[in-house]
Design a protein around this motif. Structure first.
Motif, PDB file in Angstrom:
ATOM      1  N   TYR A 235      23.144 -38.520  63.960  1.00 29.86           N
ATOM      2  CA  TYR A 235      24.582 -38.417  63.706  1.00 29.86           C
ATOM      3  C   TYR A 235      25.092 -39.784  63.239  1.00 29.86           C
ATOM      4  N   LYS A 236      26.092 -39.721  62.348  1.00 34.06           N
ATOM      5  CA  LYS A 236      26.695 -40.965  61.870  1.00 34.06           C
ATOM      6  C   LYS A 236      28.152 -40.691  61.512  1.00 34.06           C
ATOM      7  N   ILE A 237      29.026 -41.554  62.007  1.00 30.94           N
ATOM      8  CA  ILE A 237      30.446 -41.463  61.674  1.00 30.94           C
ATOM      9  C   ILE A 237      30.840 -42.781  61.031  1.00 30.94           C
ATOM     10  N   ILE A 238      31.429 -42.704  59.827  1.00 30.36           N
ATOM     11  CA  ILE A 238      31.848 -43.915  59.126  1.00 30.36           C
ATOM     12  C   ILE A 238      33.218 -43.690  58.511  1.00 30.36           C
ATOM     13  N   GLU A 239      33.841 -44.792  58.116  1.00 26.14           N
ATOM     14  CA  GLU A 239      35.106 -44.722  57.392  1.00 26.14           C
ATOM     15  C   GLU A 239      34.789 -44.583  55.902  1.00 26.14           C
TER      16      GLU A 239
ATOM     17  N   ARG B  82      34.651 -45.384  52.090  1.00 20.73           N
ATOM     18  CA  ARG B  82      34.351 -46.628  51.372  1.00 20.73           C
ATOM     19  C   ARG B  82      33.292 -47.486  52.076  1.00 20.73           C
ATOM     20  N   GLN B  83      32.881 -47.104  53.280  1.00 20.83           N
ATOM     21  CA  GLN B  83      31.769 -47.809  53.904  1.00 20.83           C
ATOM     22  C   GLN B  83      30.447 -47.298  53.338  1.00 20.83           C
ATOM     23  N   SER B  84      29.379 -47.980  53.697  1.00 21.52           N
ATOM     24  CA  SER B  84      28.051 -47.559  53.253  1.00 21.52           C
ATOM     25  C   SER B  84      27.259 -47.027  54.442  1.00 21.52           C
ATOM     26  N   VAL B  85      26.256 -46.211  54.126  1.00 19.87           N
ATOM     27  CA  VAL B  85      25.417 -45.619  55.172  1.00 19.87           C
ATOM     28  C   VAL B  85      24.028 -45.369  54.588  1.00 19.87           C
ATOM     29  N   ALA B  86      23.034 -45.422  55.451  1.00 19.13           N
ATOM     30  CA  ALA B  86      21.660 -45.174  55.010  1.00 19.13           C
ATOM     31  C   ALA B  86      20.972 -44.232  55.975  1.00 19.13           C
ATOM     32  N   PHE B  87      20.160 -43.354  55.431  1.00 21.10           N
ATOM     33  CA  PHE B  87      19.396 -42.390  56.207  1.00 21.10           C
ATOM     34  C   PHE B  87      17.915 -42.632  55.955  1.00 21.10           C
ATOM     35  N   TRP B  88      17.124 -42.380  56.986  1.00 18.09           N
ATOM     36  CA  TRP B  88      15.685 -42.621  56.872  1.00 18.09           C
ATOM     37  C   TRP B  88      14.928 -41.331  57.126  1.00 18.09           C
ATOM     38  N   CYS B  89      13.807 -41.168  56.431  1.00 14.20           N
ATOM     39  CA  CYS B  89      12.976 -39.977  56.591  1.00 14.20           C
ATOM     40  C   CYS B  89      11.506 -40.361  56.555  1.00 14.20           C
ATOM     41  N   ASN B  90      10.753 -39.823  57.490  1.00 14.38           N
ATOM     42  CA  ASN B  90       9.294 -39.972  57.470  1.00 14.38           C
ATOM     43  C   ASN B  90       8.681 -38.575  57.377  1.00 14.38           C
TER      44      ASN B  90
ATOM     45  N   LYS C 235      20.758 -43.671  50.490  1.00 15.67           N
ATOM     46  CA  LYS C 235      21.925 -44.508  50.760  1.00 15.67           C
ATOM     47  C   LYS C 235      23.149 -43.968  50.037  1.00 15.67           C
ATOM     48  N   ILE C 236      24.287 -44.121  50.685  1.00 14.35           N
ATOM     49  CA  ILE C 236      25.567 -43.780  50.078  1.00 14.35           C
ATOM     50  C   ILE C 236      26.442 -45.025  50.159  1.00 14.35           C
ATOM     51  N   GLN C 237      26.955 -45.428  48.980  1.00 14.53           N
ATOM     52  CA  GLN C 237      27.801 -46.612  48.946  1.00 14.53           C
ATOM     53  C   GLN C 237      28.674 -46.597  47.698  1.00 14.53           C
ATOM     54  N   PRO C 238      29.983 -46.473  47.821  1.00 15.42           N
ATOM     55  CA  PRO C 238      30.757 -46.254  49.034  1.00 15.42           C
ATOM     56  C   PRO C 238      30.905 -44.757  49.342  1.00 15.42           C
ATOM     57  N   ALA C 239      31.071 -44.445  50.602  1.00 13.36           N
ATOM     58  CA  ALA C 239      31.190 -43.039  50.996  1.00 13.36           C
ATOM     59  C   ALA C 239      32.591 -42.501  50.719  1.00 13.36           C
ATOM     60  N   LYS C 240      32.634 -41.210  50.403  1.00 10.20           N
ATOM     61  CA  LYS C 240      33.891 -40.505  50.217  1.00 10.20           C
ATOM     62  C   LYS C 240      34.006 -39.411  51.279  1.00 10.20           C
ATOM     63  N   LEU C 241      35.210 -38.917  51.445  1.00  9.43           N
ATOM     64  CA  LEU C 241      35.433 -37.868  52.439  1.00  9.43           C
ATOM     65  C   LEU C 241      34.546 -36.653  52.191  1.00  9.43           C
ATOM     66  N   GLU C 242      34.370 -36.317  50.893  1.00 16.61           N
ATOM     67  CA  GLU C 242      33.598 -35.122  50.554  1.00 16.61           C
ATOM     68  C   GLU C 242      32.104 -35.274  50.788  1.00 16.61           C
ATOM     69  N   ASP C 243      31.668 -36.469  51.183  1.00 14.58           N
ATOM     70  CA  ASP C 243      30.254 -36.654  51.514  1.00 14.58           C
ATOM     71  C   ASP C 243      29.929 -36.181  52.921  1.00 14.58           C
ATOM     72  N   SER C 244      30.938 -35.805  53.671  1.00 17.25           N
ATOM     73  CA  SER C 244      30.696 -35.271  55.017  1.00 17.25           C
ATOM     74  C   SER C 244      29.852 -34.018  54.912  1.00 17.25           C
ATOM     75  N   ALA C 245      28.675 -34.056  55.516  1.00 20.80           N
ATOM     76  CA  ALA C 245      27.704 -32.972  55.383  1.00 20.80           C
ATOM     77  C   ALA C 245      26.504 -33.301  56.260  1.00 20.80           C
TER      78      ALA C 245
ATOM     79  N   VAL D 219      32.603 -38.534  57.429  1.00 18.49           N
ATOM     80  CA  VAL D 219      33.325 -39.619  56.772  1.00 18.49           C
ATOM     81  C   VAL D 219      34.810 -39.441  57.065  1.00 18.49           C
ATOM     82  N   LEU D 220      35.403 -40.437  57.704  1.00 20.95           N
ATOM     83  CA  LEU D 220      36.818 -40.341  58.103  1.00 20.95           C
ATOM     84  C   LEU D 220      37.730 -41.102  57.150  1.00 20.95           C
TER      85      LEU D 220
END
Lengths: 113, 114
Positions: free
Chosen positions: A10-14, A16-24, A78-88, A112-113
Motif C-alpha cells: 500500500y502507498k498513499i502520496i500527495e 505531484r509526488q513521486s512513487v516507485a513500485f518493485w517486482c520480483n 515509477k510515477i513522477q509526478p503522480a496525478k489523482l487519476e493514478d489511484s489504482a 493519490v490525494l
C-alpha cells in the motif's frame, strides 16, 4: 516455488509526488508485465518486458511513468509526478513464455490525494 | 479486432448449486483462453487454460471450463458452488497480433449465497 513478489503493498502520496513500485518475478520467467487495475475493472497492460528488453510500452504514459528491468530479473515502475487519476492497484505478473499463463503478485494499492 | 466479452456483471448462485460464468471471444486463429479469479485485496490467480485438445478443461478449486469453437465461448463452470467461491472472475484470450498479450474481459462478480 516462490510466487511473484511486490512491494510495497500500500502507498498513499500527495499529487505531484513521486512513487516507485518493485517486482520480483518467478525465477526463470523471461516475460514480465506491469498492469494498472482500477477497482472492479480488468487489468490494463502498461508495459511488457522480455528479459531486460521492452516489448511493448504503447500504453505507458511516458510523460510520467517509467519502468526498467535491469539484469532481466526484478523490475521497478515509477510515477513522477503522480496525478489523482493514478489511484489504482498496480499489478506485476510474469510468465515463462509470452502468451502462456501469467502469474500475478499481490499488487500495490496506490492512493493519490 | 480481438476481443473478449463477459456479458454478466454479476452472477448470484445459492451454495451447493451449479454455477456458470460466461465468456465469449473473438480472435484470429486458434485461441488460447484463460480464466483468472481475484479475491478482495488480492492479485489475480490463474484458474485454468485452453490451448488445444479436450474441450472440457479442468482447473483449480474444482472449476472447469468448456471450450465451444462454433459458439466462440469459454464458459467457466463448477458443479457445486461454495461461499468461498465468491470473487471476481476474469476471462482472457491471447492476442496473436500483439506480442501474445492477453485481452481481458471486464470481469464478472460471482456471489454465492449460503
Amino acid at each position: 516455488e516462490a510466487g511473484v513478489a511486490q512491494s510495497p503493498r500500500y502507498k498513499i502520496i500527495e499529487k505531484r509526488q513521486s512513487v516507485a513500485f518493485w517486482c520480483n518475478p518467478i525465477s526463470g520467467h523471461a516475460t514480465l508485465y506491469w498492469y494498472q487495475q482500477i477497482l472492479g475493472q480488468g487489468p490494463k497492460l502498461l508495459i511488457q518486458f522480455q528479459n531486460n528488453g521492452v516489448v511493448d510500452d504503447s500504453q505507458l504514459p511516458k510523460d510520467r511513468f517509467s519502468a526498467e528491468r535491469l539484469k532481466g530479473v526484478d523490475s521497478t515502475l515509477k510515477i513522477q509526478p503522480a496525478k489523482l487519476e493514478d489511484s489504482a492497484v498496480y499489478l506485476c505478473a510474469s510468465s515463462l513464455v509470452a502468451g502462456h499463463e501469467q502469474f500475478f503478485g499481490p499488487g500495490t494499492r496506490l492512493t493519490v490525494l | 479486432a480481438q476481443s473478449v466479452a463477459q456479458p454478466e456483471d454479476q452472477v448470484n448462485v445459492a451454495e451447493g448449486n451449479p454455477l456458470t460464468v460466461k465468456c465469449t471471444y473473438s480472435v484470429s486463429g486458434n485461441p488460447y483462453l484463460f480464466w483468472y479469479v481475484q479475491y478482495p485485496n488480492r492479485g489475480l490467480q490463474f484458474l485454468l487454460k485452453y490451448i488445444t485438445g479436450d474441450n472440457l478443461v479442468k482447473g483449480s478449486y474444482g472449476f472447469e471450463a468448456e471450450f465451444n469453437k462454433s459458439q466462440t465461448s469459454f464458459h467457466l463452470k463448477k458443479p457445486s458452488a461454495l461461499v468461498s467461491d465468491s470473487a471476481l472472475y476474469f476471462c482472457a484470450v491471447r492476442d496473436p497480433n500483439s506480442n501474445y498479450q492477453l485481452i481481458w474481459g471486464a470481469g464478472t462478480k460471482l456471489i454465492i449465497k449460503p
